[in-house]
Design an enzyme around this catalytic site. Structure first.
Site, short mmCIF file in Angstrom:
data_model
loop_
_atom_site.label_atom_id
_atom_site.label_comp_id
_atom_site.label_asym_id
_atom_site.label_seq_id
_atom_site.Cartn_x
_atom_site.Cartn_y
_atom_site.Cartn_z
N GLY A 1 -4.73 -17.20 -6.03
CA GLY A 1 -5.51 -16.20 -6.34
C GLY A 1 -6.20 -16.32 -7.74
CB CYS B 1 -1.15 -0.40 1.69
SG CYS B 1 -1.57 -1.54 1.66
CG ASN C 1 0.16 -7.54 -3.03
OD1 ASN C 1 -0.66 -7.32 -3.94
ND2 ASN C 1 -0.39 -7.66 -2.45
C1 LIG Z 1 -8.90 -8.80 -7.80
C2 LIG Z 1 -7.74 -9.06 -6.85
C3 LIG Z 1 -7.59 -8.79 -5.41
C4 LIG Z 1 -6.44 -8.45 -4.91
N1 LIG Z 1 -6.53 -8.57 -3.54
C5 LIG Z 1 -5.72 -8.10 -2.43
C6 LIG Z 1 -5.41 -7.77 -1.42
O1 LIG Z 1 -6.94 -6.59 -1.11
N2 LIG Z 1 -4.51 -7.69 -0.77
C7 LIG Z 1 -3.45 -8.04 -1.35
O2 LIG Z 1 -2.66 -8.51 0.06
N3 LIG Z 1 -3.45 -8.92 -2.29
C8 LIG Z 1 -4.19 -8.54 -2.76
N4 LIG Z 1 -4.76 -9.23 -4.33
C9 LIG Z 1 -3.50 -10.11 -4.54
C10 LIG Z 1 -3.31 -11.54 -4.32
O3 LIG Z 1 -3.14 -11.98 -3.32
C11 LIG Z 1 -1.82 -12.32 -5.09
O4 LIG Z 1 -0.93 -12.05 -4.12
C12 LIG Z 1 -1.71 -12.14 -6.70
O5 LIG Z 1 -2.87 -11.85 -6.60
C13 LIG Z 1 -1.11 -12.90 -7.20
O6 LIG Z 1 -1.22 -14.10 -6.89
P1 LIG Z 1 -2.27 -15.58 -8.12
O7 LIG Z 1 -0.84 -14.76 -9.61
O8 LIG Z 1 -2.72 -16.55 -7.40
O9 LIG Z 1 -3.27 -14.14 -8.86
C14 LIG Z 1 -5.15 -9.42 -5.07
C15 LIG Z 1 -5.55 -9.72 -6.45
C16 LIG Z 1 -6.52 -9.57 -7.37
C17 LIG Z 1 -6.33 -10.59 -8.55
#
Ligand SMILES: Cc1cc2nc3c(=O)[nH]c(=O)nc-3n(C[C@H](O)[C@H](O)[C@H](O)COP(=O)(O)O)c2cc1C
Ligand SMILES: Cc1cc2nc3c(=O)[nH]c(=O)nc-3n(C[C@H](O)[C@H](O)[C@H](O)COP(=O)(O)OP(=O)(O)OC[C@H]3O[C@@H](n4cnc5c(N)ncnc54)[C@H](O)[C@@H]3O)c2cc1C
Ligand SMILES: Cc1cc2nc3c(=O)[nH]c(=O)nc-3n(C[C@H](O)[C@H](O)[C@H](O)COP(=O)(O)OP(=O)(O)OC[C@H]3O[C@@H](n4cnc5c(N)ncnc54)[C@H](O)[C@@H]3O)c2cc1C
Ligand SMILES: Cc1cc2nc3c(=O)[nH]c(=O)nc-3n(C[C@H](O)[C@H](O)[C@H](O)COP(=O)(O)O)c2cc1C
Ligand code: FES
Ligand code: FES
Lengths: 252, 307, 307, 252
Positions: free
Chosen positions: C265, C130, C192
């Site tokens: 995610g 953030c 992230n």
């Molecule tokens: C729609 C969306 C919302 C997300 N919101 C958050 C969040 O609120 N806090 C956070 O730490 N990461 C957030 N992320 C990041 C995911 O937790 C993760 O770290 C990232 O998407 C990588 O994993 P993935 O490739 O499996 O999606 C978000 C990701 C997506 C796609």
């Protein structure tokens, strides 16, 4: 000269549960031992084209023989007659046919793919050809009659004895080399190729092997497909090969 | 009325904004069978070092989702031999941009000095993603001060167009870009590859002999586009945008984001004629939308986004 | 003999190493219709702030090659309302990990203090991606000193498992990881999203109202895997690996790279039952290769790569 | 309750050059106005499932009506009878059928898709239904007879006058509302929906609109599909919609 062309599928057959034969129509040239890069999808996943050897070629018609190894070949196998695929080729160095001696051609499993066109060319050149066809088991010895028809003499072997002699094709090769010298051409798993090359060297026979490597561009630009050569440098399988004189790539 | 496709990089004028990305086009000859290389805006050759380099052991490449990892290890014949290959490109009357690599500022300087007298060489693209031996192998491109010092020094030894190729593996690419600009770079190119890795779940080991490799292809396009947008907000020199460009629409997006020209890397591997196809595609796009010149759309998305 | 699937994060023991990634699973209820949430190793809920947040204007998401960009802008009901939703998860008897977000160290501390007495909350995942208002909006996660200070402070206010979620948009993620470890983090989670952008070539404007967004999905897997590998070489605390995991093989690769657990995610969006499928898939993999426990394969690729 | 199921394609027809009707076999339930997420490929490019409204439903059979809008729908259109697709659904809030007044149903182009099932349900409920079917031109007015058969009265309009009345469907709607009040259901381009909602408000008619947004999860988890609501918050089209009472989402 390689080119990029759309080729129409005119035949697409399962020659075994694992292996497909794909015939494409289009104006492309090819030498035995060369390969093409085949587009298996318009999606970016999987991303790369797939390298496949020229299994057979005649003017206006290119045939490939491929094993279902994973996603790309699986996508390719779903394509129907009438659809077209993007092909880049012909690529790489093929088998030199020059030699005066009779020829011995050694195939290991799907390594037989490029040797069909080679056998046809050797036969056309009036060469006396012995074909050794080895595989782990009967199921992998595809297109047996077709191969047999192209060889002066034909020998089969399977590791499990389910077809032909039981054991390694290289053992049979050794026996043959005791009697006459020959130019040797081989394609198959690397351990087999090394064994063939070792025998060939022992009997002062020329030996050409067709190798594989993970490829990206297929045209020599990315340097992704290199293997160490015996002179201490790296050679590109896609343009310096895939066919190499055994001594270029295998140290004694 | 055919639109004006020319763009300028430093003193250099390109007939169109499309060029291959370094390392994806060898020294040009490999793609010559597929089309007339004079259709390119420029020819960017492989990363070149003072001495010949063997490069990394195989496996050097592995496919990933919508991209690939590469760990070539800057295999190249060394600047002397490279010069010979570059000379072969003279007949195409197309600017040749030499990608320059090294492990010390001396290395970079020597490569440039060795090519300075060569008329076929129009520009240098300084690859600062290489590990800096003086700085314990940390990439040059990660420290603005190091970048500024390197570029100041190279600026002194050449009159030719000096392009700095930025690494995306940094916290603040804008700071690096500004350092390069103030040190006298004529243009910037970005992005280089993102450091990545692949592991074979069955063999239980990394796929690449080098363990890590550089990720490129469509997978990285969003990151590249964002960096091009940010950098072009912050510098006045032209930017060559690259990272995943595989079709005309991709190239247009980079131009709209602020890139003056575009480079195409991995896409050459899946479509050997992608570069001239994209160049033609951009011209069609300009016609269809009644733009007189490609320069009119450079950075245009920044304006519309402020509306 | 069924393999031992349990893993430990700080004092926390998970029945298996698979959990959803924050922001991709709401507050759990959305996926409850598809399977028993007790099949998860943990439930990771949406990023939660002290006050309710509206989030960004639409368009918030756009598909990219093998991934998507999101710019949700941390929309959430605020910690008080979130607490009520989290309580609903108690019946699943599965550790709930609350992703904590804020724009100042106070913000983070207040969220944790508001949840400290809530027994359903097993752990906090501190999202340091953030923007830090005190530091002029630069993300907390980009400066080791800032991260150390923040985590030291949060460590003082909680006994619960404290997980720090690292941003991949940095030059040296290892330095950040070590800062978090020495400040008292029990575990790390990475990665992230990568900051990216998409532009509509026809409309000639950025697709996302927020201009930039976070890239995730299979496209980023190679970068995530590399960072998990590097971080687990440098810290002793356990790592939750994430970034593009979409199938069992992907998860295995992260475990082999050194991750103790994995989070999924974007893949939930294309396959709502991906988490339990991957958990079952890992167990099968262990059986097939005759491993007694999942812990045996954690970091195994590091050993084989040294052979 | 939504679920993830594999459904077999039992019909897949082109009802116009641009539009396909896809009938799937499998045990899934659905209400008029709900939608499903459809897997168009097993590749990760394109990555997301595609949201498509329930065009019609009967026990064991789900029908979708979709326009070829881009890559995803194009991939879907290539799938043949006998193949199966992964479907997640039923999703979202459908159309409330409770009202006592006669119903007016307004379709704009492919917005007609979910209204077929709605019309069938209203008809089954013995409602008097007027159906206004508008589009840019004749080609976009697909399945005209089928829609007509489900409505008590049926009115067509095209912007270019190539079929039915020339002009906007909303003009015809206005005329109708002068005479009687009704519950209004609408799906189509947003400008049309806003115009319908404005008219409805003017004549004190209940009005339900079905909206679209780019979606990722489709189940309310990602918060990607939100639109501003009139009470100053954001609502999720996938779970709070896609059908909304006009006043929830359109300010006067
Ligand atoms: C729609 C969306 C919302 C997300 N919101 C958050 C969040 O609120 N806090 C956070 O730490 N990461 C957030 N992320 C990041 C995911 O937790 C993760 O770290 C990232 O998407 C990588 O994993 P993935 O490739 O499996 O999606 C978000 C990701 C997506 C796609
Ligand atoms: C010059 C050359 C000629 C070839 N000729 C033939 C042929 O005629 N018939 C045939 O069946 N196969 C041939 N191959 C191998 C063929 O290219 C691979 O089997 C194919 O690319 C696998 O793709 P996939 O997506 O189906 O499998 P993937 O899912 O990509 O991988 C499955 C397995 O195949 C291996 N593989 C993937 N790509 C390659 C590659 N480029 N080279 C070698 N192995 C690879 C992978 O490491 C993996 O173990 C040739 C390879 C080369 C380099
Ligand atoms: C709840 C809901 C119900 C829908 N019902 C139907 C239906 O019954 N029949 C039908 O033909 N279409 C319907 N749509 C629209 C449909 O989802 C899109 O046309 C489709 O996703 C386009 O995918 P594509 O890959 O073919 O096109 P893309 O290449 O993805 O995009 C082509 C165009 O379609 C737009 N688009 C892409 N995804 C969406 C999306 N999720 N929502 C809206 N527009 C999108 C893009 O912005 C672009 O302009 C519905 C959308 C929603 C949200
Ligand atoms: C096989 C390969 C080799 C590369 N070699 C170099 C190089 O020598 N010097 C350099 O600056 N970039 C090199 N790159 C990076 C590309 O020039 C380009 O910056 C990057 O690949 C992103 O573009 P793309 O996604 O279109 O491939 C190489 C990329 C690939 C794929
Ligand atoms: S595959 Fe690119 S050089 Fe061989
Ligand atoms: S699409 Fe994820 S919340 Fe609606």
């Amino acid at each position: 000269m390689p080119e990029k062309i759309e080729m129409e599928i005119i035949k697409h057959q399962a020659v075994s549960p694992e292996v497909r034969r794909l015939t494409l129509a289009g104006e492309i040239t090819a030498q035995p031992g060369q390969f093409v890069q085949v587009g298996v999808t318009t999606s970016y996943d999987p991303f790369l084209k797939r390298p496949l050897s020229v299994h057979d070629w005649r003017a206006g018609e290119l045939t490939l023989l491929y094993r279902l190894a994973g996603r790309g070949t699986c996508l390719l196998s779903a394509k129907k007659v009438g659809e077209s695929v993007t092909v880049v080729g012909p690529l790489g160095q093929g088998f030199p046919l020059g030699g005066q001696r009779p020829a011995i051609v050694v195939a290991g499993g799907i390594g037989a793919a490029p040797l069909f066109f080679l056998l046809r060319s050797l036969q056309a050149a009036g060469k006396e050809v012995t074909f050794f066809y080895g595989a782990r088991s009967a199921a992998e010895l595809v297109l047996r009659e077709q191969f047999q028809a192209l060889a002066t003499s034909y020998v089969e072997a399977t590791d499990d004895g389910s077809l032909g002699r039981k054991g390694l094709v290289t053992d049979l090769l050794q026996a043959a080399l005791l009697t006459d010298k020959a130019d040797i051409y081989a394609c198959g798993p690397e351990p087999m190729l090394r064994a063939v090359a070792k025998l060939a060297a022992g009997y002062q026979c020329r030996c050409y092997v067709s190798l594989e490597a993970q490829m990206a561009c297929g045209v020599g630009a990315c340097l992704g497909c290199v293997i160490p050569s015996t002179n201490g440098t790296y050679v590109r399988v896609c343009v310096d090969g895939p066919v190499f004189a055994a001594e270029e790539v295998f140290a004694e | 009325m055919t639109p004006d496709m020319t763009v300028k990089l430093g003193q250099l004028t390109l007939r169109n904004p499309v060029m291959p990305a370094s390392g994806c086009f060898g020294y040009g000859e490999e793609y010559a069978p597929f089309y007339d290389l004079a259709k390119l805006g420029a020819i960017v050759v492989k990363g070149t070092t003072v001495e010949p380099r063997l490069g990394n052991a195989p496996v050097r490449i592995v496919e990933t989702s919508a991209g690939l990892l590469n760990a070539i290890g800057l295999q190249n014949p060394g600047v002397a031999a490279a010069k010979e290959k570059i000379r072969q490109l003279a007949p195409y009357k197309t600017p040749v941009i030499v990608n320059v690599a090294g492990h010390s500022s001396n290395d970079y300087q020597h490569v440039i000095e060795a090519l300075e007298e060569e008329p076929t060489v129009a520009a240098y693209e300084v690859n600062i993603s290489c590990p800096n031996v003086q700085a314990g192998g940390l990439a040059f491109g990660t420290d603005p001060a190091v970048v500024a010092a390197l570029i100041k020094r190279l600026r002194r030894v050449t009159e030719k167009t000096l392009i700095v190729k930025l690494s995306p593996n940094v916290t603040d690419i804008v700071a690096i870009a500004q350092a390069a600009e103030s040190a006298g770079a004529d243009a910037l190119s970005l992005i280089n590859t993102l450091v990545g890795m692949a592991i074979d779940a069955e063999k239980r080991r990394p796929v690449l002999a080098n363990l890590t490799g550089g990720l490129s292809g469509p997978a990285v396009k969003p990151v590249a586009l964002r960096m091009v947008w940010q950098v072009t907000e912050a510098v006045r020199i032209p930017v060559i945008g690259m990272g995943g460009i595989s079709c005309t629409a991709d190239a247009i997006e980079f131009l709209l984001a602020g890139a003056t020209a575009v480079a195409i890397g991995a896409a050459n591997f899946i479509n050997p004629t992608v570069c001239p196809e994209v160049a033609a595609g951009i011209a069609e796009y300009l016609k269809r939308h009644h733009f007189q010149s490609v320069q009119e759309i450079v950075g245009l998305a920044k304006l519309t986004s402020q509306e």
